[in-house]
Design an enzyme around this catalytic site. Structure first.
Site, PDB file in Angstrom:
ATOM      1  N   TYR A  85       0.842  -1.207   0.000  1.00 20.17           N
ATOM      2  CA  TYR A  85       0.000   0.000   0.000  1.00 20.17           C
ATOM      3  C   TYR A  85       0.871   1.248   0.000  1.00 20.17           C
ATOM      4  O   TYR A  85       0.577   2.229  -0.673  1.00 20.17           O
ATOM      5  CB  TYR A  85      -0.927   0.007   1.229  1.00 20.17           C
ATOM      6  CG  TYR A  85      -1.914   1.153   1.184  1.00 20.17           C
ATOM      7  CD1 TYR A  85      -3.161   0.987   0.592  1.00 20.17           C
ATOM      8  CD2 TYR A  85      -1.583   2.412   1.689  1.00 20.17           C
ATOM      9  CE1 TYR A  85      -4.061   2.040   0.512  1.00 20.17           C
ATOM     10  CE2 TYR A  85      -2.468   3.471   1.607  1.00 20.17           C
ATOM     11  CZ  TYR A  85      -3.706   3.278   1.026  1.00 20.17           C
ATOM     12  OH  TYR A  85      -4.590   4.322   0.931  1.00 20.17           O
ATOM     13  N   PHE A 137      -7.973  21.970 -24.224  1.00 19.53           N
ATOM     14  CA  PHE A 137      -8.238  20.537 -24.339  1.00 19.53           C
ATOM     15  C   PHE A 137      -9.431  20.230 -23.435  1.00 19.53           C
ATOM     16  O   PHE A 137      -9.567  20.811 -22.357  1.00 19.53           O
ATOM     17  CB  PHE A 137      -7.030  19.664 -23.977  1.00 19.53           C
ATOM     18  CG  PHE A 137      -7.364  18.213 -24.178  1.00 19.53           C
ATOM     19  CD1 PHE A 137      -7.494  17.720 -25.467  1.00 19.53           C
ATOM     20  CD2 PHE A 137      -7.654  17.386 -23.114  1.00 19.53           C
ATOM     21  CE1 PHE A 137      -7.905  16.406 -25.678  1.00 19.53           C
ATOM     22  CE2 PHE A 137      -8.059  16.075 -23.322  1.00 19.53           C
ATOM     23  CZ  PHE A 137      -8.182  15.584 -24.609  1.00 19.53           C
ATOM     24  N   THR A 138     -10.273  19.304 -23.873  1.00 19.53           N
ATOM     25  CA  THR A 138     -11.575  19.063 -23.232  1.00 19.53           C
ATOM     26  C   THR A 138     -11.482  18.906 -21.705  1.00 19.53           C
ATOM     27  O   THR A 138     -12.069  19.690 -20.955  1.00 19.53           O
ATOM     28  CB  THR A 138     -12.240  17.821 -23.844  1.00 19.53           C
ATOM     29  OG1 THR A 138     -11.310  16.730 -23.792  1.00 19.53           O
ATOM     30  CG2 THR A 138     -12.618  18.072 -25.301  1.00 19.53           C
ATOM     31  N   ASP A 228       1.235  20.669 -20.126  1.00 20.29           N
ATOM     32  CA  ASP A 228       0.546  19.410 -20.351  1.00 20.29           C
ATOM     33  C   ASP A 228       1.551  18.560 -21.120  1.00 20.29           C
ATOM     34  O   ASP A 228       1.808  18.789 -22.299  1.00 20.29           O
ATOM     35  CB  ASP A 228      -0.734  19.648 -21.174  1.00 20.29           C
ATOM     36  CG  ASP A 228      -1.513  18.366 -21.393  1.00 20.29           C
ATOM     37  OD1 ASP A 228      -0.876  17.285 -21.404  1.00 20.29           O
ATOM     38  OD2 ASP A 228      -2.739  18.434 -21.565  1.00 20.29           O
ATOM     39  N   LYS A 271      -0.459   8.098 -23.285  1.00 23.10           N
ATOM     40  CA  LYS A 271      -0.044   8.456 -24.643  1.00 23.10           C
ATOM     41  C   LYS A 271       1.447   8.199 -24.794  1.00 23.10           C
ATOM     42  O   LYS A 271       1.874   7.063 -24.857  1.00 23.10           O
ATOM     43  CB  LYS A 271      -0.398   9.919 -24.933  1.00 23.10           C
ATOM     44  CG  LYS A 271      -1.870  10.146 -25.260  1.00 23.10           C
ATOM     45  CD  LYS A 271      -2.724  10.222 -24.043  1.00 23.10           C
ATOM     46  CE  LYS A 271      -4.096  10.799 -24.316  1.00 23.10           C
ATOM     47  NZ  LYS A 271      -4.911  10.827 -23.092  1.00 23.10           N
ATOM     48  N   ARG A 395     -13.752  15.828 -33.457  1.00 22.23           N
ATOM     49  CA  ARG A 395     -13.114  16.915 -32.712  1.00 22.23           C
ATOM     50  C   ARG A 395     -13.587  18.217 -33.359  1.00 22.23           C
ATOM     51  O   ARG A 395     -12.887  18.848 -34.132  1.00 22.23           O
ATOM     52  CB  ARG A 395     -11.579  16.825 -32.774  1.00 22.23           C
ATOM     53  CG  ARG A 395     -11.002  15.658 -32.016  1.00 22.23           C
ATOM     54  CD  ARG A 395     -10.765  15.919 -30.530  1.00 22.23           C
ATOM     55  NE  ARG A 395     -11.844  15.539 -29.656  1.00 22.23           N
ATOM     56  CZ  ARG A 395     -11.684  15.135 -28.405  1.00 22.23           C
ATOM     57  NH1 ARG A 395     -10.503  15.006 -27.875  1.00 22.23           N
ATOM     58  NH2 ARG A 395     -12.706  14.872 -27.639  1.00 22.23           N
ATOM     59  N   PHE A 462     -19.426  15.097 -25.805  1.00 15.21           N
ATOM     60  CA  PHE A 462     -19.052  14.256 -26.951  1.00 15.21           C
ATOM     61  C   PHE A 462     -18.905  12.785 -26.589  1.00 15.21           C
ATOM     62  O   PHE A 462     -19.096  11.907 -27.419  1.00 15.21           O
ATOM     63  CB  PHE A 462     -17.756  14.773 -27.585  1.00 15.21           C
ATOM     64  CG  PHE A 462     -16.582  14.768 -26.638  1.00 15.21           C
ATOM     65  CD1 PHE A 462     -16.383  15.822 -25.759  1.00 15.21           C
ATOM     66  CD2 PHE A 462     -15.699  13.710 -26.608  1.00 15.21           C
ATOM     67  CE1 PHE A 462     -15.317  15.815 -24.866  1.00 15.21           C
ATOM     68  CE2 PHE A 462     -14.629  13.679 -25.733  1.00 15.21           C
ATOM     69  CZ  PHE A 462     -14.442  14.740 -24.849  1.00 15.21           C
TER      70      PHE A 462
HETATM   71  C1  LIG Z   1      -3.518  16.796 -24.353  1.00 12.66           C
HETATM   72  C2  LIG Z   1      -4.239  15.955 -23.345  1.00 12.66           C
HETATM   73  N1  LIG Z   1      -4.268  16.337 -22.072  1.00 12.66           N
HETATM   74  C3  LIG Z   1      -4.911  15.610 -21.129  1.00 12.66           C
HETATM   75  C4  LIG Z   1      -5.593  14.460 -21.451  1.00 12.66           C
HETATM   76  C5  LIG Z   1      -6.365  13.732 -20.374  1.00 12.66           C
HETATM   77  O1  LIG Z   1      -5.747  12.555 -20.010  1.00 12.66           O
HETATM   78  P1  LIG Z   1      -6.533  11.220 -19.587  1.00 12.66           P
HETATM   79  O2  LIG Z   1      -7.359  10.789 -20.754  1.00 12.66           O
HETATM   80  O3  LIG Z   1      -5.438  10.272 -19.241  1.00 12.66           O
HETATM   81  O4  LIG Z   1      -7.376  11.545 -18.395  1.00 12.66           O
HETATM   82  C6  LIG Z   1      -5.580  14.017 -22.764  1.00 12.66           C
HETATM   83  C7  LIG Z   1      -6.316  12.795 -23.154  1.00 12.66           C
HETATM   84  O5  LIG Z   1      -6.709  12.591 -24.254  1.00 12.66           O
HETATM   85  C8  LIG Z   1      -4.885  14.786 -23.749  1.00 12.66           C
HETATM   86  O6  LIG Z   1      -4.851  14.420 -25.045  1.00 12.66           O
END
Ligand SMILES: Cc1ncc(COP(=O)(O)O)c(C=O)c1O
Length: 470
Positions: A85, A137-138, A228, A271, A395, A462
């Site tokens: 843990y 980014f979303t 990021d 990624k 997108r 989406f």
């Molecule tokens: C540029 C970017 N930032 C953050 C994220 C969020 O990461 P996660 O999907 O691991 O939560 C993504 C995911 O697609 C991304 O492409």
């Protein structure tokens, strides 16, 4: 009758061929269902590729997130999981790998990127502050907004033009950033949020010159700069290729220099870092780290596992090391480019220059007769699936959500359908199949109709929205 001598792929494009720097040890069979079954599956999924079952998909280009093939070394590392843990040895391996390749001092594991986005947003944003970024980014923007911040896009204008050939379309516009600081005052800027490469702009990179200039501006005003880091390794490839003075430097060296200008970073390790699940958050400041380390136990888990199993942290530590190897990055981006070259040759509208992780079809030009409110990019994703079982992602207007104040759709300039290439998963032959399917859908574009949204979730619509054909 004599046949022309077939040309290799390299010869067709006037260059020497490249090959993947790996061979296949284990295979996962693919299955393609019939056109009638695909039509039924698409209706069941409300014309949303996120709602398809993966068993009904042939080539899955929905995302490069968590879809990489792990190496034999990573799988061997999984067997070395220390599932304690607290204080798992795999955490220390991960910490060492992030320090070595990204250069940050303090590291927290998180279950994936948005876990890290949540923590940094909660700790570093005060309600009412502004967060300038190079295109939204979303999930990043949503966490910034949930923490009370206002996201402001300060990317260069060229990023919004899918045909512009600027080599670093992910760059921030220093003028826009300075004007925001001037207007609101430095104390009202939570931090600068810089992503490399920029997903929503088509996987476009940020130059080293740009981050150096942003750092200087931030220093002048006492503002933090966070990255990021999700696709920073791919960003480093473009710097090596396109920016004067970097051709002889390794991806790893460029990555380390890039990160040296930032105060910290959040990471979706699904990624670049070649794992199926995981993320991390890294900062340099001691006080900030202390706050984050306290908050991580509330949402993710103890600071030495943050929602990950020991074995996952081990695979991630090894994945980080593999991800910065020049051969790997060259072939990964080479495969994306190859698909781009085929489509460009056939005059199919895509975002140029081709970015790091995906081909972005320009649905505005692809379906010039479908208005944005009838979801051209969503329509294109649906048509590709119908044609060949290939899964892509919208997108465009659906991903952009609604304006928090007016409630109207956000209408982004870019209306794109993303063909995202998982790392180390598909071969060049798969790319040929994809290209031919895009061409088939393009050939019958004039007869295609748009969509109407029939169900709209409140957050990140989406993912779960449903549509029907007009
Ligand atoms: C540029 C970017 N930032 C953050 C994220 C969020 O990461 P996660 O999907 O691991 O939560 C993504 C995911 O697609 C991304 O492409």
């Amino acid at each position: 009758m004599t046949h022309p001598t077939p040309l290799t792929m390299g010869q067709q494009f006037g260059r020497r061929s490249w090959a993947e720097p790996w061979k296949i040890k284990m295979v996962e069979p693919l299955r393609m269902i019939s056109p009638e079954e695909r039509a039924g599956a698409l209706v069941d999924a409300g014309f949303n590729t996120f709602l398809l079952r993966s068993d009904d998909v042939y080539i899955d280009l929905l995302t490069d997130s968590g879809t990489s093939a792990m190496s034999d070394r990573q799988w061997a590392g999984m067997m070395l999981g220390d599932e304690a843990y607290a204080g798992s040895r795999n955490f220390y391996h991960l910490e060492e790998a992030v320090r070595r390749f990204y250069g940050f001092r303090h590291i927290l594991p998180t279950h994936q990127g948005r876990g890290a986005e949540h923590l940094i947003s909660q700790v570093a944003i005060k309600a009412g502050q502004f967060v300038p970024g190079n295109m939204y980014f979303t999930t990043t923007r949503l966490h910034q907004e949930l923490a009370g911040g206002h996201f402001v896009d300060v990317i260069i204008d060229e990023a919004h033009d899918p045909e512009h050939l600027h080599p670093f379309k992910g760059n921030m516009d220093l003028g826009k950033l300075a004007a925001l600081i001037e207007r609101e005052g430095a104390a009202q800027i939570a931090y600068v949020s810089l992503a490399g490469t920029v997903n929503m702009a088509g996987g476009q990179p940020v130059s080293m010159a740009n981050i150096r200039a942003i750092r200087e501006l931030c220093d002048r005003h006492g503002i933090r700069l966070f990255l990021d880091a999700t696709r920073l390794v791919e960003n480093a490839f473009f710097i090596q290729e396109r920016e004067a003075g970097f051709a002889e430097r390794s991806i790893a060296e460029i990555l380390l220099e890039f990160c040296s200008y930032a105060d910290g970073a959040w990471m979706s390790a699904k990624k670049d870092n070649l794992v199926n699940i995981g993320g991390w958050l890294a900062v340099n400041e001691d006080d900030l780290f202390e706050e984050l380390r306290n908050l991580v136990v509330v949402y993710e888990g103890l600071h030495t596992y943050g929602g990950l199993a020991g074995r996952d942290m081990e695979a991630l530590a090894i994945g980080i090391e593999e991800s910065v190897q020049d051969d790997h990055v060259r072939s990964r981006i080479g495969q994306v480019r190859y698909l781009g070259e085929l489509l460009t040759d056939w005059e199919i509208p895509i975002v140029q220059p081709v970015g790091g992780h995906a081909i972005f079809l320009d649905a505005r030009r692809f379906y010039a007769h479908i208005p944005q409110d009838e979801f051209p990019a969503q329509t294109l994703a649906a048509e590709l699936y119908l044609d060949s079982g290939i899964r892509s992602m919208e997108r465009g207007i659906a991903s952009a959500g609604r304006d928090a104040k007016t409630g109207d759709h956000n209408r982004p300039k870019l209306e794109l359908t993303r063909l995202t290439i998982p790392r180390r998963v598909y071969t060049q032959a798969h790319m040929d199949v994809v290209a031919e399917s895009v061409k088939a859908v393009h050939d019958k574009r004039d007869a295609t109709r748009g969509l109407r949204m029939t169900y709209e979730p409140k957050y990140l619509r989406f993912f779960q929205a449903r549509f029907e054909r007009l």
